[in-house]
Design a protein around this motif. Sequence first.
Motif, mmCIF file in Angstrom:
data_model
loop_
_atom_site.group_PDB
_atom_site.id
_atom_site.type_symbol
_atom_site.label_atom_id
_atom_site.label_comp_id
_atom_site.label_asym_id
_atom_site.label_seq_id
_atom_site.Cartn_x
_atom_site.Cartn_y
_atom_site.Cartn_z
ATOM 1 N N THR A 26 4.231 0.568 -2.112
ATOM 2 C CA THR A 26 3.024 -0.044 -1.557
ATOM 3 C C THR A 26 2.083 1.006 -0.978
ATOM 4 O O THR A 26 0.884 1.020 -1.281
ATOM 5 C CB THR A 26 3.393 -1.067 -0.463
ATOM 6 N N VAL A 27 2.603 1.883 -0.160
ATOM 7 C CA VAL A 27 1.748 2.874 0.494
ATOM 8 C C VAL A 27 1.202 3.885 -0.511
ATOM 9 O O VAL A 27 0.051 4.304 -0.425
ATOM 10 C CB VAL A 27 2.478 3.531 1.688
ATOM 11 N N LEU A 33 -5.477 4.029 -4.800
ATOM 12 C CA LEU A 33 -6.762 3.313 -4.814
ATOM 13 C C LEU A 33 -7.851 4.139 -4.127
ATOM 14 O O LEU A 33 -8.989 4.194 -4.593
ATOM 15 C CB LEU A 33 -6.627 1.961 -4.126
ATOM 16 N N LEU A 34 -7.505 4.777 -3.018
ATOM 17 C CA LEU A 34 -8.460 5.644 -2.330
ATOM 18 C C LEU A 34 -8.809 6.862 -3.182
ATOM 19 O O LEU A 34 -9.974 7.236 -3.305
ATOM 20 C CB LEU A 34 -7.894 6.098 -0.985
ATOM 21 N N TRP A 38 -12.654 8.368 -4.053
ATOM 22 C CA TRP A 38 -13.190 9.512 -3.312
ATOM 23 C C TRP A 38 -12.290 10.729 -3.469
ATOM 24 O O TRP A 38 -11.112 10.595 -3.762
ATOM 25 C CB TRP A 38 -13.280 9.190 -1.813
ATOM 26 N N ALA A 39 -12.877 11.894 -3.211
ATOM 27 C CA ALA A 39 -12.079 13.117 -3.179
ATOM 28 C C ALA A 39 -11.033 12.952 -2.080
ATOM 29 O O ALA A 39 -11.367 12.667 -0.935
ATOM 30 C CB ALA A 39 -12.970 14.319 -2.896
ATOM 31 N N ARG A 58 0.038 9.844 5.504
ATOM 32 C CA ARG A 58 -1.276 10.313 5.943
ATOM 33 C C ARG A 58 -1.957 11.006 4.770
ATOM 34 O O ARG A 58 -1.351 11.835 4.088
ATOM 35 C CB ARG A 58 -1.143 11.293 7.108
ATOM 36 N N CYS A 59 -3.222 10.650 4.544
ATOM 37 C CA CYS A 59 -4.018 11.347 3.542
ATOM 38 C C CYS A 59 -5.405 11.607 4.110
ATOM 39 O O CYS A 59 -5.790 11.046 5.133
ATOM 40 C CB CYS A 59 -4.071 10.595 2.221
ATOM 41 N N TYR A 60 -6.145 12.472 3.446
ATOM 42 C CA TYR A 60 -7.449 12.922 3.925
ATOM 43 C C TYR A 60 -8.490 12.626 2.861
ATOM 44 O O TYR A 60 -8.311 12.977 1.698
ATOM 45 C CB TYR A 60 -7.410 14.422 4.218
#
Length: 69
Positions: A26-27, A33-34, A38-39, A58-60
């Motif tokens: 899920t995560v 999707l993000l 976007w980059a 965690r992602c940026y």
Amino acid sequence: MDPINEAHVSEPGLIVVDVAAANDDTVLSFQQLLADRWATATATSTTRDAGEPGVRLRCYLDLRQPLDS
């Protein structure tokens, strides 16, 4: 999770996303999707907090760099 590093939010459009979900699939799907839009500096693994349900990731993101569809 570790504290957010000031460099990761030093300019408008930079985002730190902390996600909690029931399981890895899920995560990681949400992160994808993000990343499709976007980059994104993606994470390759999730973390688990002892005694807590679910997983965390965690992602940026850089909203200044939208990806073409």
